[in-house]
Design a protein around this motif. Structure first.
Motif, PDB file in Angstrom:
ATOM      1  N   ALA A 123       0.506  -0.897   0.036  1.00 29.59           N
ATOM      2  CA  ALA A 123       0.422  -0.197   0.377  1.00 29.59           C
ATOM      3  C   ALA A 123       0.984   1.277  -0.235  1.00 29.59           C
ATOM      4  N   ALA A 124       2.166   1.028   0.454  1.00 28.60           N
ATOM      5  CA  ALA A 124       2.305   2.695   0.615  1.00 28.60           C
ATOM      6  C   ALA A 124       3.498   3.102  -0.612  1.00 28.60           C
ATOM      7  N   VAL A 125       3.235   1.910  -1.322  1.00 27.74           N
ATOM      8  CA  VAL A 125       4.206   2.590  -3.146  1.00 27.74           C
ATOM      9  C   VAL A 125       2.717   1.958  -3.968  1.00 27.74           C
ATOM     10  N   ASP A 126       2.022   1.379  -4.039  1.00 31.83           N
ATOM     11  CA  ASP A 126       0.724   1.474  -4.710  1.00 31.83           C
ATOM     12  C   ASP A 126      -0.336   2.102  -4.707  1.00 31.83           C
ATOM     13  N   ILE A 129      -4.507   1.026  -4.327  1.00 25.92           N
ATOM     14  CA  ILE A 129      -4.387  -0.005  -3.376  1.00 25.92           C
ATOM     15  C   ILE A 129      -5.326   0.460  -2.711  1.00 25.92           C
ATOM     16  N   LYS A 130      -7.115   1.676  -2.382  1.00 26.79           N
ATOM     17  CA  LYS A 130      -7.075   2.250  -1.802  1.00 26.79           C
ATOM     18  C   LYS A 130      -7.363   2.159   0.193  1.00 26.79           C
ATOM     19  N   ALA A 131      -7.187   0.668  -0.469  1.00 29.59           N
ATOM     20  CA  ALA A 131      -7.433   0.532   1.323  1.00 29.59           C
ATOM     21  C   ALA A 131      -6.934  -0.854   2.204  1.00 29.59           C
ATOM     22  N   VAL A 132      -6.699  -0.250   3.391  1.00 22.33           N
ATOM     23  CA  VAL A 132      -5.520  -1.717   3.366  1.00 22.33           C
ATOM     24  C   VAL A 132      -5.694  -2.018   5.373  1.00 22.33           C
ATOM     25  N   ALA A 133      -5.721  -3.112   5.367  1.00 23.77           N
ATOM     26  CA  ALA A 133      -6.441  -4.263   6.565  1.00 23.77           C
ATOM     27  C   ALA A 133      -5.312  -4.988   6.795  1.00 23.77           C
ATOM     28  N   THR A 134      -4.801  -4.914   7.988  1.00 28.54           N
ATOM     29  CA  THR A 134      -3.978  -6.004   8.524  1.00 28.54           C
ATOM     30  C   THR A 134      -4.711  -7.298   9.344  1.00 28.54           C
ATOM     31  N   ALA A 135      -4.719  -8.338   9.920  1.00 27.13           N
ATOM     32  CA  ALA A 135      -4.986  -8.776  11.311  1.00 27.13           C
ATOM     33  C   ALA A 135      -3.609  -9.764  11.338  1.00 27.13           C
ATOM     34  N   THR A 136      -3.171  -9.746  12.731  1.00 32.88           N
ATOM     35  CA  THR A 136      -2.607 -10.321  13.279  1.00 32.88           C
ATOM     36  C   THR A 136      -1.815  -9.984  12.847  1.00 32.88           C
ATOM     37  N   ILE A 236       5.590   3.139   5.309  1.00 30.68           N
ATOM     38  CA  ILE A 236       3.685   3.459   6.000  1.00 30.68           C
ATOM     39  C   ILE A 236       3.121   4.351   6.091  1.00 30.68           C
ATOM     40  N   ASP A 237       3.732   5.820   6.377  1.00 30.78           N
ATOM     41  CA  ASP A 237       3.793   6.888   6.555  1.00 30.78           C
ATOM     42  C   ASP A 237       3.379   7.344   5.556  1.00 30.78           C
ATOM     43  N   LYS A 238       3.556   6.998   4.334  1.00 26.56           N
ATOM     44  CA  LYS A 238       3.105   7.379   2.901  1.00 26.56           C
ATOM     45  C   LYS A 238       1.502   7.000   2.451  1.00 26.56           C
ATOM     46  N   ILE A 239       1.165   6.341   3.069  1.00 22.91           N
ATOM     47  CA  ILE A 239      -0.301   5.091   2.705  1.00 22.91           C
ATOM     48  C   ILE A 239      -1.275   6.187   2.839  1.00 22.91           C
ATOM     49  N   SER A 240      -0.977   7.045   4.412  1.00 20.04           N
ATOM     50  CA  SER A 240      -2.206   8.385   4.409  1.00 20.04           C
ATOM     51  C   SER A 240      -2.227   9.472   2.665  1.00 20.04           C
ATOM     52  N   PRO A 241      -3.097   9.728   2.407  1.00 22.20           N
ATOM     53  CA  PRO A 241      -4.398   9.861   3.172  1.00 22.20           C
ATOM     54  C   PRO A 241      -5.360   8.929   2.872  1.00 22.20           C
ATOM     55  N   ARG A 242      -5.094   7.550   2.148  1.00 21.65           N
ATOM     56  CA  ARG A 242      -5.648   5.977   2.330  1.00 21.65           C
ATOM     57  C   ARG A 242      -5.587   5.544   3.550  1.00 21.65           C
ATOM     58  N   LYS A 264       3.755   4.487  13.860  1.00 23.65           N
ATOM     59  CA  LYS A 264       3.926   5.738  12.268  1.00 23.65           C
ATOM     60  C   LYS A 264       3.018   5.766  11.143  1.00 23.65           C
ATOM     61  N   LEU A 265       1.792   5.333  10.892  1.00 24.72           N
ATOM     62  CA  LEU A 265       0.904   5.543  10.463  1.00 24.72           C
ATOM     63  C   LEU A 265       0.798   6.830  10.415  1.00 24.72           C
ATOM     64  N   GLN A 266       0.004   7.618   9.997  1.00 23.85           N
ATOM     65  CA  GLN A 266      -0.571   8.552   9.722  1.00 23.85           C
ATOM     66  C   GLN A 266      -1.923   8.237   9.484  1.00 23.85           C
ATOM     67  N   GLU A 267      -2.971   9.664  10.079  1.00 23.64           N
ATOM     68  CA  GLU A 267      -4.703   9.514   9.552  1.00 23.64           C
ATOM     69  C   GLU A 267      -4.816   9.287   8.495  1.00 23.64           C
TER      70      GLU A 267
END
Length: 303
Positions: A123-126, A129-136, A236-242, A264-267
């Motif tokens: 998500a940080a480079v692509d 990808i409009k939204a990313v979720a992670t589990a565990t 990963i701070d660059k994923i925002s605003p997604r 590290k993530l941004q809103e």
């Protein structure tokens, strides 16, 4: 839902095998989600369960085997790469965006366990990808280079690299990479989280699959090398605003990976800690997996 087996190529020319799930009687262009993980698993395990469940909720979903594992191509077998496996998610986005029933402006990803870190990295480079979720989520580069809870000393790291690079000489002489002992064969005295892993991957009633490395094989001995030199979550701070959604169990040994990534993530971002859940509970226990939260997250952000 409807299911079919599909294949597609990534940017390195490797062929990925996947299961494509489509809601029954759906019409028009739909939002889509690519799913992979856990680390050492195959699409018939947790990622397939997530994909099937999200398809039942109205999304086109794709659960894929990462390069070099499962039914996907790549030689030698049972190696991984922070670069190539990040690319695998982007290749899944390529595939989904070419489907007639998918809105290519509405594609998200879910990464489970070690593929949670890959999903965030993708998500940080692509930007598709409009939204990313992670589990565990696991940060595989962090755990391989620093050990659990960052316990590896500088001396430990040097000794580890010396071992791995001596192994390269042995592999070069043999003409093929050596692999370790079969994963998760318990001898007694293992940490509780290892026992929990074995309870999932070794149980035929729960999560065993003959193609899964964690069920029936092992990674190559030199597999950690690239992870020890390439931090996955640097940008990963660059994923925002997604938006990003991180889900972790309250009692998971790996909880700190999500907590650190969340800092590290941004809103917009959200961290959901599931009460009384361990690491593997979020593989397949939908009494604890916050399905409503996942569905709402993607329904809100993939439109």
């Amino acid at each position: 839902m409807e299911h079919k087996k599909v294949t597609f190529k990534n940017r390195y020319g490797l062929t990925l095998a996947a299961d494509l799930y489509t809601p029954k009687n759906a019409s028009g262009k739909l939002a889509a989600i690519a799913v992979s993980g856990p680390y050492g698993a195959v699409k018939e395990q947790a990622s397939g369960l997530y994909a099937q469940t999200m398809a039942e909720k109205g999304f086109v979903t794709l659960a894929f085997d990462p390069s070099y594992t499962g039914e996907s191509s790549g030689e030698p077998r049972h190696v991984s790469s922070p670069d190539i496996n990040t690319e695998d998610f982007s290749a899944a986005v390529d595939f989904l965006g070419l489907q007639d029933n998918v809105d290519r402006a509405c594609i998200g990803v879910i990464g489970i366990c070690g593929w949670g870190g890959m999903a965030l990295n993708a998500a940080a480079v692509d930007t598709r990808i409009k939204a990313v979720a992670t589990a565990t989520m696991y940060d595989m580069s962090r755990v391989m280079s620093k050990g659990y809870n960052d316990s590896t000393t500088d001396e430990d790291r040097i000794n580890g690299l010396q071992f791995l690079n001596e192994q390269r000489w042995k592999d070069a002489e043999a003409g093929e990479p050596a692999v370790g002992p079969v994963s998760l064969e318990l001898q007694g005295g293992e940490p509780q989280f290892v026992v929990e892993y074995a309870g999932y991957y070794k149980s035929t009633d729960r999560g065993f699959h003959p193609r899964a490395i964690n069920s029936n094989a092992s990674w190559t001995l030199t597999n950690p090398l690239s992870f020890m030199n390439m931090p996955l979550l640097s940008y990963i701070d660059k994923i925002s605003p997604r938006p990003a959604l991180l889900i972790h169990g309250e009692n998971a040994h790996s909880r700190y990976f999500s907590e650190t990534a969340f800092e590290k993530l941004q809103e917009p971002k959200e961290l959901v800690i599931v009460e009384d859940a361990n690491h593997v509970d979020l593989y397949d226990n939908f009494d604890k997996i916050p399905l409503d939260k996942l569905v709402d997250f993607f329904a809100t952000n993939l439109k």
